[in-house]
Design a protein around this motif. Structure first.
Motif, PDB file in Angstrom:
ATOM      1  N   VAL A 152       0.726  -0.964  -0.230  1.00 39.22           N
ATOM      2  CA  VAL A 152      -0.228   0.114   0.430  1.00 39.22           C
ATOM      3  C   VAL A 152       0.857   1.203  -0.279  1.00 39.22           C
ATOM      4  O   VAL A 152       1.996   1.072   0.692  1.00 39.22           O
ATOM      5  N   ALA A 153       0.650   2.089  -0.995  1.00 44.27           N
ATOM      6  CA  ALA A 153       1.435   3.605  -1.165  1.00 44.27           C
ATOM      7  C   ALA A 153       0.629   4.594  -2.350  1.00 44.27           C
ATOM      8  O   ALA A 153      -0.382   4.395  -2.603  1.00 44.27           O
ATOM      9  N   VAL A 154       1.173   5.759  -1.896  1.00 40.28           N
ATOM     10  CA  VAL A 154       0.975   6.449  -3.018  1.00 40.28           C
ATOM     11  C   VAL A 154       0.689   6.332  -4.463  1.00 40.28           C
ATOM     12  O   VAL A 154       2.320   5.512  -4.223  1.00 40.28           O
ATOM     13  N   SER A 155       0.627   6.870  -5.536  1.00 39.16           N
ATOM     14  CA  SER A 155       0.985   6.815  -6.495  1.00 39.16           C
ATOM     15  C   SER A 155       2.411   6.599  -7.269  1.00 39.16           C
ATOM     16  O   SER A 155       3.547   7.669  -6.880  1.00 39.16           O
ATOM     17  N   ARG A 156       3.298   5.636  -7.942  1.00 41.41           N
ATOM     18  CA  ARG A 156       4.252   5.675  -8.208  1.00 41.41           C
ATOM     19  C   ARG A 156       5.690   5.423  -6.708  1.00 41.41           C
ATOM     20  O   ARG A 156       7.217   6.204  -7.005  1.00 41.41           O
ATOM     21  N   ALA A 157       5.582   5.114  -5.421  1.00 48.02           N
ATOM     22  CA  ALA A 157       6.265   5.379  -5.104  1.00 48.02           C
ATOM     23  C   ALA A 157       7.059   3.462  -4.819  1.00 48.02           C
ATOM     24  O   ALA A 157       7.889   3.172  -3.952  1.00 48.02           O
ATOM     25  N   GLY A 158       7.537   2.592  -5.817  1.00 53.25           N
ATOM     26  CA  GLY A 158       7.770   1.301  -6.178  1.00 53.25           C
ATOM     27  C   GLY A 158       7.215   0.276  -5.729  1.00 53.25           C
ATOM     28  O   GLY A 158       7.677  -1.187  -5.488  1.00 53.25           O
ATOM     29  N   LYS A 159       6.101   0.496  -5.844  1.00 49.99           N
ATOM     30  CA  LYS A 159       4.393  -0.861  -5.822  1.00 49.99           C
ATOM     31  C   LYS A 159       5.204  -2.230  -6.605  1.00 49.99           C
ATOM     32  O   LYS A 159       5.125  -3.095  -6.285  1.00 49.99           O
ATOM     33  N   THR A 160       4.725  -1.017  -7.642  1.00 51.42           N
ATOM     34  CA  THR A 160       4.947  -2.091  -9.176  1.00 51.42           C
ATOM     35  C   THR A 160       5.564  -2.947  -9.324  1.00 51.42           C
ATOM     36  O   THR A 160       6.427  -4.288  -9.052  1.00 51.42           O
ATOM     37  N   PRO A 161       7.332  -2.649  -9.455  1.00 56.14           N
ATOM     38  CA  PRO A 161       8.200  -3.362  -9.704  1.00 56.14           C
ATOM     39  C   PRO A 161       9.040  -4.270  -8.466  1.00 56.14           C
ATOM     40  O   PRO A 161       9.165  -5.321  -8.411  1.00 56.14           O
ATOM     41  N   THR A 162       8.309  -4.243  -6.935  1.00 47.90           N
ATOM     42  CA  THR A 162       8.333  -4.321  -5.849  1.00 47.90           C
ATOM     43  C   THR A 162       7.430  -6.193  -6.023  1.00 47.90           C
ATOM     44  O   THR A 162       8.173  -7.453  -5.743  1.00 47.90           O
TER      45      THR A 162
END
Length: 273
Positions: A152-162
């Motif tokens: 869970v995070a704001v947009s572009r904080a690294g969620k997808t690559p992780t």
């Protein structure tokens, strides 16, 4: 002596093992600069000779002896690579003799063994986990019943690559949810996440770095303004702390470190593929 040393990650397979270990080794020498190159699938004498020529040429151009981090298994091919004159670092050599002595068995030389598809069940778990990550990316699908974890995070904080890394390297079904303006203004965990509280892990990021990332994606937009980034990060951090959700900054952390911390916190013991 040149300021930049040529480094090659060479393998009879993908080269991922050599590159991963090589990066870890080179990171110990922070005062040095390198130009790295991965040379995969060096599995014939012809390819080994071509790789040696390429390595030697890079050394001549740089005016410095090249470094080769090698995960190849064939002694003949390794000898051909060594003819380049490079410093040869065999990633397996320090461990083979002690293991052979301890196990009372000799290693079996098999090209491409380090990243071969040995366990088909494990391979299919990775593929299924990757499909899950892609279909549950950025809140596209919020049915998280089968998720192992939810970032869970704001947009572009690294969620997808992780999430992609967790799926590909650990076979983990990782979903991610972007905190929207509406979620942040509500100042509490979105209703759609509350049932999965035990699967949640929060990511945050320095607002200045977030602004740089968003500016590349949507230049000069309200979304990429520094004030917007500062407000969203502050609201998200406050909310997640109030809700007792573990929080980790991705600003200076590698994907590998982020993934390890997430798995450890959530008690997910998954070996690396």
């Amino acid at each position: 002596m040149t300021d930049i040393r040529p480094v090659f990650y060479v393998s009879d397979g993908t080269g991922i093992t050599a590159e991963t270990i090589g990066h870890s080794l080179l990171a110990q020498f922070t005062g040095c600069r390198y130009k790295t190159d991965r040379v995969p699938f060096v599995d014939t004498p012809e390819k080994a000779l071509e790789a040696a020529r390429r390595i030697r040429a890079a050394g001549d151009a740089a005016g410095a002896r090249p470094i080769v981090v090698n995960s190849g298994m064939d002694p003949e091919l390794n000898a051909l690579l060594a003819s380049s004159g490079a410093l040869m670092l065999d990633v397996f050599a320090p461990f083979i003799a002690p293991l052979e002595e301890e196990l009372g068995a000799s290693r079996q030389l098999r090209v491409g063994q380090a990243h071969g598809i040995v366990d088909f069940d494990a391979y299919h778990r990775r593929i299924n986990a990757m499909n899950y990550a892609l279909t549950h990316d950025d809140g596209m699908n919020i049915d998280y019943a089968e998720a192992d974890l939810i970032l869970v995070a704001v947009s572009r904080a690294g969620k997808t690559p992780t999430c992609v890394y967790l799926a590909l390297h650990h076979g983990v079904r990782a979903a991610n949810y972007p905190l929207t303006e509406e979620d942040l203004e509500a100042e509490r965990l979105p209703a759609k996440l509350r049932a999965y509280r035990n699967k949640l892990f929060g990511l945050t990021i320095d607002p200045i770095r977030l602004q740089q990332i968003r500016q590349e994606r949507r230049p000069n937009s309200r979304y990429s303004q520094l004030d917007t980034c500062k407000r969203e990060v502050a609201q998200a951090e406050a909310m997640l702390r109030r809700e007792g959700i573990e929080l980790l900054s991705t600003t200076n952390a590698s994907i590998e470190e982020i993934s390890s911390r997430v798995l450890e916190h959530l008690g997910l013991s998954r070996g690396m593929f």
